[in-house]
Design a protein around this motif. Structure first.
Motif, PDB file in Angstrom:
ATOM      1  N   VAL A   1       0.824  -1.207   0.000  1.00 33.05           N
ATOM      2  CA  VAL A   1       0.000   0.000   0.000  1.00 33.05           C
ATOM      3  C   VAL A   1       0.858   1.257   0.000  1.00 33.05           C
ATOM      4  CG1 VAL A   1      -1.666   1.299   1.385  1.00 33.05           C
ATOM      5  CG2 VAL A   1      -1.910  -1.160   1.150  1.00 33.05           C
ATOM      6  N   ALA A   2       1.984   1.241   0.727  1.00 33.49           N
ATOM      7  CA  ALA A   2       2.796   2.446   0.865  1.00 33.49           C
ATOM      8  C   ALA A   2       4.253   2.084   1.142  1.00 33.49           C
ATOM      9  CB  ALA A   2       2.260   3.309   2.002  1.00 33.49           C
ATOM     10  N   ALA A   3       5.119   3.018   0.826  1.00 31.71           N
ATOM     11  CA  ALA A   3       6.551   2.861   1.123  1.00 31.71           C
ATOM     12  C   ALA A   3       6.782   3.033   2.620  1.00 31.71           C
ATOM     13  CB  ALA A   3       7.347   3.904   0.344  1.00 31.71           C
ATOM     14  N   ALA A   4       7.883   2.505   3.105  1.00 26.77           N
ATOM     15  CA  ALA A   4       8.191   2.556   4.536  1.00 26.77           C
ATOM     16  C   ALA A   4       8.174   3.984   5.066  1.00 26.77           C
ATOM     17  CB  ALA A   4       9.545   1.899   4.808  1.00 26.77           C
ATOM     18  N   GLY A   5       8.750   4.912   4.334  1.00 29.07           N
ATOM     19  CA  GLY A   5       8.770   6.310   4.783  1.00 29.07           C
ATOM     20  C   GLY A   5       7.368   6.880   4.943  1.00 29.07           C
ATOM     21  N   ASP A   6       6.473   6.539   4.013  1.00 27.18           N
ATOM     22  CA  ASP A   6       5.088   7.011   4.107  1.00 27.18           C
ATOM     23  C   ASP A   6       4.370   6.374   5.293  1.00 27.18           C
ATOM     24  OD1 ASP A   6       5.468   8.543   1.825  1.00 27.18           O
ATOM     25  OD2 ASP A   6       4.690   6.975   0.486  1.00 27.18           O
ATOM     26  N   ILE A   7       4.671   5.116   5.569  1.00 25.24           N
ATOM     27  CA  ILE A   7       4.058   4.431   6.707  1.00 25.24           C
ATOM     28  C   ILE A   7       4.540   5.073   8.011  1.00 25.24           C
ATOM     29  CG2 ILE A   7       3.966   2.238   7.972  1.00 25.24           C
ATOM     30  CD1 ILE A   7       4.006   0.851   5.184  1.00 25.24           C
ATOM     31  N   ILE A   8       5.814   5.388   8.084  1.00 22.18           N
ATOM     32  CA  ILE A   8       6.345   6.056   9.284  1.00 22.18           C
ATOM     33  C   ILE A   8       5.708   7.434   9.450  1.00 22.18           C
ATOM     34  CG2 ILE A   8       8.434   7.078  10.284  1.00 22.18           C
ATOM     35  CD1 ILE A   8       9.948   4.629   9.116  1.00 22.18           C
ATOM     36  N   ASP A   9       5.553   8.171   8.351  1.00 17.38           N
ATOM     37  CA  ASP A   9       4.880   9.475   8.423  1.00 17.38           C
ATOM     38  C   ASP A   9       3.453   9.324   8.948  1.00 17.38           C
ATOM     39  OD1 ASP A   9       7.142  10.721   7.451  1.00 17.38           O
ATOM     40  OD2 ASP A   9       6.352  10.972   5.400  1.00 17.38           O
ATOM     41  N   ALA A  10       2.748   8.311   8.453  1.00 13.69           N
ATOM     42  CA  ALA A  10       1.377   8.070   8.918  1.00 13.69           C
ATOM     43  C   ALA A  10       1.375   7.709  10.402  1.00 13.69           C
ATOM     44  CB  ALA A  10       0.729   6.957   8.096  1.00 13.69           C
TER      45      ALA A  10
END
Length: 182
Positions: free
Chosen positions: A138-147
């Motif tokens: 669904v998303a890259a690791a960086g985007d998941i951390i941001d979320a």
């Protein structure tokens, strides 16, 4: 790394996601973790030079040019799944990696039909890997951390879940999962 290099790396990782389902850095790190390899050994099994593997992992290079290497990646993914669900032992995995290393592959990806047919409930590691794969699709690791950072003030447990499963190592996610059973 300047802005142009960062943009090129981001573009390469997005191409990898579209071609291989996820950035190769994440895929290769998971194979290294699951099969107990280091980068040099993974490169040898795949038939890549260590610098080429590093370039693919870092996003300096987007595509695996050799179809036989792509097939070896697929074979290692299947093997890692079998190790994770307990249907293949570490010793058997080592033997299979030698067979994979010697395989010539072909120009078309195929389903070898070697999926696990073990009965019973899935292992903790298998469940964790499925959760990780879903989040990472669904998303890259960086985007998941941001979320996760956005959620943390109001929902710290959910933020932790996203960080551990969406961007963490499989071993840490297994420990998290086991710690939350009961």
């Amino acid at each position: 790394m300047d802005a142009a290099q960062q943009e090129a790396t981001a573009r390469a990782r997005e191409l990898q996601r579209s071609w291989y389902g996820e950035p190769l850095g994440a895929l290769f790190r998971r194979l290294i973790d699951d099969l107990g390899l280091n980068q040099a050994r993974l490169a040898a099994v795949l038939g890549l030079s260590a610098p080429m593997l590093s370039q693919l992992m870092s996003g300096q290079r987007a595509k695996i040019g050799n179809p036989a290497v792509v097939q070896r990646v697929q074979a290692l993914q299947e093997l890692a799944g079998q190790v994770a669900d307990g249907s293949t032992s570490a010793g058997e995995a080592t033997e299979r990696m030698e067979e994979i290393k010697k395989s010539q592959g072909g120009s078309v990806l195929t389903n070898t039909g070697q999926t696990s047919t073990t009965g019973g409930a899935p292992t903790v590691r298998r469940v964790v890997r499925e959760i990780q794969s879903l989040l990472r699709s669904v998303a890259a690791a960086g985007d998941i951390i941001d979320a996760a950072d956005s959620l943390a003030p109001a929902h710290p447990e959910l933020a932790e879940f996203l960080r551990v499963y969406g961007a963490g190592r499989t071993a840490d996610a297994v420990a998290h999962y086991e710690g939350h059973q009961n």
